[in-house]
Design a protein around this motif. Structure first.
Motif, short mmCIF file in Angstrom:
data_model
loop_
_atom_site.label_atom_id
_atom_site.label_comp_id
_atom_site.label_asym_id
_atom_site.label_seq_id
_atom_site.Cartn_x
_atom_site.Cartn_y
_atom_site.Cartn_z
N UNK A 1 -7.16 5.79 7.51
CA UNK A 1 -6.94 7.36 7.54
C UNK A 1 -6.02 7.48 8.61
N UNK A 2 -6.01 7.08 9.80
CA UNK A 2 -5.27 6.94 11.01
C UNK A 2 -3.73 6.87 10.43
N UNK A 3 -3.44 5.77 9.59
CA UNK A 3 -2.23 5.30 9.12
C UNK A 3 -1.62 6.23 7.79
N UNK A 4 -2.52 6.58 7.02
CA UNK A 4 -2.11 7.19 5.75
C UNK A 4 -2.24 8.71 6.02
N UNK A 5 -3.25 9.17 6.71
CA UNK A 5 -3.15 10.60 6.76
C UNK A 5 -4.70 10.98 6.36
N UNK A 6 -4.92 12.54 6.54
CA UNK A 6 -6.11 13.18 6.38
C UNK A 6 -6.67 12.85 4.91
N UNK B 1 8.57 4.47 4.73
CA UNK B 1 8.24 4.46 3.12
C UNK B 1 7.98 3.29 2.56
N UNK B 2 8.49 1.94 3.00
CA UNK B 2 8.39 1.02 2.55
C UNK B 2 6.58 0.35 2.62
N UNK B 3 6.40 0.42 3.98
CA UNK B 3 5.08 -0.11 4.75
C UNK B 3 4.02 0.85 4.31
N UNK B 4 4.13 2.29 4.27
CA UNK B 4 3.16 3.13 3.99
C UNK B 4 2.83 3.02 2.68
N UNK B 5 3.80 2.92 1.62
CA UNK B 5 3.80 2.78 0.43
C UNK B 5 2.91 1.29 0.07
N UNK C 1 -2.38 -1.31 -1.77
CA UNK C 1 -3.45 -2.08 -1.28
C UNK C 1 -4.80 -1.40 -1.02
N UNK C 2 -5.01 -0.33 -0.60
CA UNK C 2 -6.01 0.55 -0.49
C UNK C 2 -6.39 0.98 -1.76
N UNK C 3 -5.51 1.07 -2.84
CA UNK C 3 -5.81 1.20 -4.27
C UNK C 3 -6.53 -0.03 -4.70
N UNK C 4 -5.84 -1.19 -4.60
CA UNK C 4 -6.64 -2.47 -5.05
C UNK C 4 -7.98 -2.76 -4.63
#
Length: 229
Positions: A163-168, A120-124, A129-132
């Motif tokens: 995408x590999x880390x956060x999902x489709x 939860x911590x690192x995926x969040x 950061x992708x939002x930034x």
């Protein structure tokens, strides 16, 4: 960077599964026992061979030497440098840790409930950061300015794995990152650099070799470092 600059180089593999990163000859180049690291046999000052470790420092060194992919003026250099360091301090470490908890940790810790906080911590953080990055790319063709720089090279190396880390649904959420990732991924230099050494990663490991690899890669401390040579 080397491919984009069309700079001749020699690739020297470091087998982290075999512990090559702890060999004295490599630690002289990279005291943090991590990749990448380079040795420039024709350095800027014309002196003896110069070694550089840490990808951000390598990119800044090569940009200065080649006089490419970084502006010559101080203000422009700061615009690029801050995004290189943003990757080094934020996107790279957060995505690395997220990938650890998603891909590797379940193979090490059978109790998946113990891994939930880390995931939860690192995926969040990766999502934030992708939002930034997505926001930055709404007003700029490239990350730091409207031309390719070492900031794009540093960040793309991690961002194309989002995408590999956060999902489709990742690219639906971050469409500007998606467009930028795909556009840079079509560059021949990026393609050659990404595929370089790909065959080395396909090596099949025995259970014993895989166990040894995990011991070398994870749960290290100061006691893991070899004695001074």
């Amino acid at each position: 960077m080397l491919e984009e600059c069309e700079t001749p180089y020699k690739l020297i593999p470091v087998d982290i599964g075999a512990g090559d990163q702890f060999k004295p000859e490599f630690l002289k180049i990279s005291p943090n026992n991590r990749m990448p690291a380079i040795v420039d046999n024709d350095p800027i000052d014309g002196g003896s061979p110069l070694s550089v470790f840490e990808s951000g420092a390598i990119l800044e060194y090569l940009a200065t030497k080649e006089q490419k992919f970084i502006p010559p003026d101080p203000r422009g250099r700061v615009l690029v440098s801050q995004w290189v360091h943003w990757q080094m301090a934020n996107l790279g470490p957060m995505m690395g840790n997220a990938n650890h908890f998603v891909s590797y940790a379940p193979k090490i810790e059978p109790d998946l409930s113990l891994l939930e906080y880390g995931k939860k911590r690192f995926l969040g953080e990766v999502d934030r950061l992708c939002g930034v990055l997505n926001r930055q790319l709404t007003s700029s063709t490239y990350v730091a300015m409207n031309e390719l720089t070492i900031a794009d090279m540093a960040i793309w190396s991690w961002a194309h794995l989002s995408e590999r880390i956060l999902g489709e649904d990742t690219w639906k959420t971050f469409p500007h990152v998606k467009e930028w990732v795909e556009r840079l991924g079509e560059r021949p230099g990026f393609q050659r650099g990404r595929l370089l050494g790909e065959e080395l990663a396909k090596k099949d490991l025995t259970p014993e070799e895989e166990k040894r690899r995990r011991e070398l890669l994870f749960n290290q401390s100061s006691q893991s470092l070899p004695e001074n040579q």
